[in-house]
Design an enzyme around this catalytic site. Structure first.
Site, mmCIF file in Angstrom:
data_model
loop_
_atom_site.group_PDB
_atom_site.id
_atom_site.type_symbol
_atom_site.label_atom_id
_atom_site.label_comp_id
_atom_site.label_asym_id
_atom_site.label_seq_id
_atom_site.Cartn_x
_atom_site.Cartn_y
_atom_site.Cartn_z
ATOM 1 N N ASP A 10 -1.582 2.783 8.697
ATOM 2 C CA ASP A 10 -2.452 3.687 8.241
ATOM 3 C C ASP A 10 -3.500 4.158 9.140
ATOM 4 O OD1 ASP A 10 -1.393 2.820 5.587
ATOM 5 O OD2 ASP A 10 -2.715 1.108 5.685
ATOM 6 N N GLU A 58 -11.952 0.898 3.464
ATOM 7 C CA GLU A 58 -10.448 1.042 4.216
ATOM 8 C C GLU A 58 -10.687 1.118 5.879
ATOM 9 O OE1 GLU A 58 -7.487 1.407 3.298
ATOM 10 O OE2 GLU A 58 -7.808 1.517 1.055
#
Length: 142
Positions: free
Chosen positions: A67, A50
């Protein structure tokens, strides 16, 4: 606009990048090994997929959401950036996910995995699921 760009660049320049073993140790100390049935190696693999272990990573999604942090936690569902409506399932400001102290990231990740499982993260699905992830904690002395 130039000032915003400069501030973002300064933030990125000061971002902390955990080493693989440093993150594994931090997550283990926070009780993440086996949390919700997820191994420590899977948590480290998730963070690698990520954010590449970057505490101040930001990703702009195609749906307009953002995000944040080492686990890339989404502002539409889990944190509030103060600009757009958010479900804010973790009850936190997204800015709390952008510090070198990842305790808020860990607490929010626990909420997410409790509600949706580790597969809530596409990065985990694409890079870790069904893989031998043992290399993410190998040699860390844990």
């Amino acid at each position: 606009m130039k000032l915003l760009l400069l501030l973002l660049l300064v933030g990125v320049a000061n971002a902390m990048y955990f080493s693989r073993c440093q993150l594994a140790s931090t997550l283990q100390a926070a009780g993440m090994d086996g949390y919700a049935g997820v191994s420590l190696a899977n948590w480290v693999c998730l963070a690698n997929a990520e954010s590449s272990y970057n505490t101040q990573a930001i990703d702009y999604d195609s749906d307009g959401s953002i995000d944040y942090g080492i686990f890339q936690i989404n502002d539409r569902w889990w944190c509030s950036n103060g600009q757009f409506p958010s479900y804010n399932g973790c009850g936190i400001s997204c800015s709390q996910l952008m510090t070198d102290n990842i305790s808020a990231d860990i607490a929010c990740a626990k909420v997410i995995v409790d509600q949706q499982g580790i597969s809530a993260w596409v990065g985990w699905q694409n890079n870790c699921e069904g893989q031998d992830v043992s290399q993410y904690v190998a040699g860390c002395g844990l």
